[in-house]
Enzyme design. Sequence first.
Site, PDB file in Angstrom:
ATOM      1  N   ASP A   1       0.853  -1.183   0.000  1.00  0.00           N
ATOM      2  CA  ASP A   1       0.000   0.000   0.000  1.00  0.00           C
ATOM      3  C   ASP A   1       0.893   1.238   0.000  1.00  0.00           C
ATOM      4  OD1 ASP A   1      -2.456   1.483   0.400  1.00  0.00           O
ATOM      5  OD2 ASP A   1      -3.211  -0.276   1.474  1.00  0.00           O
TER       6      ASP A   1
ATOM      7  N   ASP B   1      -3.061   4.537  -2.314  1.00  0.00           N
ATOM      8  CA  ASP B   1      -4.103   5.091  -1.462  1.00  0.00           C
ATOM      9  C   ASP B   1      -4.553   6.478  -1.946  1.00  0.00           C
ATOM     10  OD1 ASP B   1      -5.518   4.702   1.124  1.00  0.00           O
ATOM     11  OD2 ASP B   1      -4.459   6.528   1.696  1.00  0.00           O
TER      12      ASP B   1
ATOM     13  N   GLU C   1      -6.493   3.839  -5.914  1.00  0.00           N
ATOM     14  CA  GLU C   1      -7.777   3.981  -5.230  1.00  0.00           C
ATOM     15  C   GLU C   1      -8.342   5.347  -5.620  1.00  0.00           C
ATOM     16  OE1 GLU C   1      -9.885   4.040  -0.811  1.00  0.00           O
ATOM     17  OE2 GLU C   1      -7.998   5.063  -1.167  1.00  0.00           O
TER      18      GLU C   1
ATOM     19  N   HIS D   1     -11.175  -3.376   3.265  1.00  0.00           N
ATOM     20  CA  HIS D   1     -11.059  -3.050   4.694  1.00  0.00           C
ATOM     21  C   HIS D   1     -11.856  -1.809   5.089  1.00  0.00           C
ATOM     22  CE1 HIS D   1      -8.379  -0.455   2.577  1.00  0.00           C
ATOM     23  NE2 HIS D   1      -8.231   0.296   3.653  1.00  0.00           N
ATOM     24  N   ASP D   2     -12.437  -1.111   4.121  1.00  0.00           N
ATOM     25  CA  ASP D   2     -13.226   0.089   4.431  1.00  0.00           C
ATOM     26  C   ASP D   2     -14.728  -0.145   4.289  1.00  0.00           C
ATOM     27  OD1 ASP D   2     -10.947   1.708   4.799  1.00  0.00           O
ATOM     28  OD2 ASP D   2     -10.836   2.176   2.660  1.00  0.00           O
TER      29      ASP D   2
HETATM   30  C1  GLC Z   1      -8.096   5.051   2.019  1.00  0.00           C
HETATM   31  C2  GLC Z   1      -7.928   3.825   2.875  1.00  0.00           C
HETATM   32  C3  GLC Z   1      -8.558   4.071   4.216  1.00  0.00           C
HETATM   33  C4  GLC Z   1      -7.850   5.239   4.859  1.00  0.00           C
HETATM   34  C5  GLC Z   1      -7.824   6.457   3.942  1.00  0.00           C
HETATM   35  C6  GLC Z   1      -6.832   7.479   4.413  1.00  0.00           C
HETATM   36  O1  GLC Z   1      -9.407   5.322   1.714  1.00  0.00           O
HETATM   37  O2  GLC Z   1      -8.453   2.706   2.226  1.00  0.00           O
HETATM   38  O3  GLC Z   1      -8.541   2.951   5.038  1.00  0.00           O
HETATM   39  O4  GLC Z   1      -8.480   5.583   6.059  1.00  0.00           O
HETATM   40  O5  GLC Z   1      -7.459   6.131   2.631  1.00  0.00           O
HETATM   41  O6  GLC Z   1      -5.522   7.029   4.201  1.00  0.00           O
END
Ligand code: GLC
Length: 559
Positions: free
Chosen positions: A97, A198, A255, A327-328
């Site tokens: 990540d 991310d 992402e 995970h979110d």
């Molecule tokens: C992304 C991650 C999440 C995190 C956010 C800030 O959305 O998947 O878990 O809280 O970024 O880094």
Amino acid sequence: MKRWWKESVVYQIYPRSFKDSNGDGIGDLRGIIEKIDYLADLGITMVWLNPIFSSPNDDMGYDISDYKNIMKEFGTMEDFEELLAKFHEKSIKVILDLVINHSSDEHQWFCESRTSKDNLYRDYYIWREGNGKEPPTNWGSEFGGSAWKLDDRTGEYYLHLYSEKQPDLNWENQKLREEIYDMMRYWLDKGIDGFRMDVINKLAKDQNYPNGIIEEGAKHASFRPFSVNIPKVHDYLREMNKTVLADYDIVTVGETSGVTPQIADLYVRADRQELNMLFQFEHMFIDRYPNKWKKKAWKLTDLKRVLNRWQTELHPDSWNSLYWSNHDQPRAVSRFGNDTAFREESGKMLAMLIHMMRGTPFIYQGEEIGMTNVSYENLEDYKDIEIHNLYKEEVLTGRVTEKEFRKAIDFAGRDNARSPMQWDDTKNAGFSKGEPWIKVNNNYRQINVKNARADENSIYNFYKQLIQLRKTYDVIVYGDFQCLNLEDERVYAYKRQLKDEILLVVANFTEEEIDFELEDIANIHSGKLLLSNYPQVDETFKSTMHLKSYEARTYKIIL
Ligand code: GLC
Ligand code: CA
């Protein structure tokens, strides 16, 4: 064009909750090493590890205090190198990540940056003067409250799109960019196979820092118009590609919330030389409105329209990922299926529906055994900063009741996905011999890996078969996609085709038994069942079929 990463099946590991090897209650790298054989047996060809770097864990590793070191609780660099070598021995790739929109406020850069206005690192972050007694803009942070935090030491505010302990990095600064590129090379030179990036579409900010519009009932304006998909982000990604990525045979997954297929092309079309694929979020919003905490009724046709358009509207030289959970997000079977009476059937149906689509599938840990949402007794049982901030902002201020809050987090809380992986029916589901950092789901005696592997009809064994099909039939990876029944609210049927290789997928999205007829398939003469989530008496293809609750079938069609 053929590419190895288009043919991959990825398994996402949230290390903190995967497997604890030393009894401190926190999953770790040696725990992952113990489970490599399990993952190889499942058949996946790549793993994505959520952040494993030094972090005070304000946002569970997404607040990095040292990009070049391993989080103490997770192990050592030697452990990581061993993990990488052992995955590679099994021909499983490993991606990490990359969290570069922000760092931790405990990162040495930020510790320096906040000391004075002329510190060498000042400009690594985004500092602005206040607007009288108000923050520089009216933007809200993703985790509640203002996106700006006043720092007493210099009397200026820093920007944090996420928590106060996640100050945004200033991508305008070339020195910062070079440090990041150097850090990426450090990991790539160790032999990792790529990055999940991310919130990568937020790197660039509108340099005018305008105020946004505050919606009715909200306290802050959204930062999205000024910090999401800003044209400049593409300059950064092209620079990153030229400076680092292009030198390695790796994969990158961005992402990117808030993208359409047209915007996605700008990130992933091959000739753009930016990223390889991304996570879009449109299907993650079909059941929520106006924000993630509010449940909204949805129809199958809504889901079809979203998934279909991601299947068909991307440029042929673009590529995408496929996923139901991460995970979110809450657990897929609790959210889109039925996690009680039809957990097995609906879990398999959901899996088939996206694993037979075009794109690279991602499986989130536990999804392959149909793990479900949690509902904890006490607020302290929840560990996610987003949940605790919501409580402070909404419940403590009297805006919502305790009961409404509970409903919201049961529905959408991120800890749904973060309860420990359920390995067996022993104490703590075999996750840890100590006290787990977050509680195990009560249903672990029934839902666990051990049971799933022993049962040849389990969700786990169904995933194994789906993965094998993808490895066997090119059409699954490279074929075209056509939805066959756009207006049907109960059944999702689609066709995949690559030259004369054709697959047909039919999925009943309801608990009802349905007599279903496929129209418009005049040129199809015969076909054979490849896989179904129910035992079938007759395996030949017929255009009329009787579908049981959540029944799903894939046929190979013979022209
Ligand atoms: C992304 C991650 C999440 C995190 C956010 C800030 O959305 O998947 O878990 O809280 O970024 O880094
Ligand atoms: Ca541990």
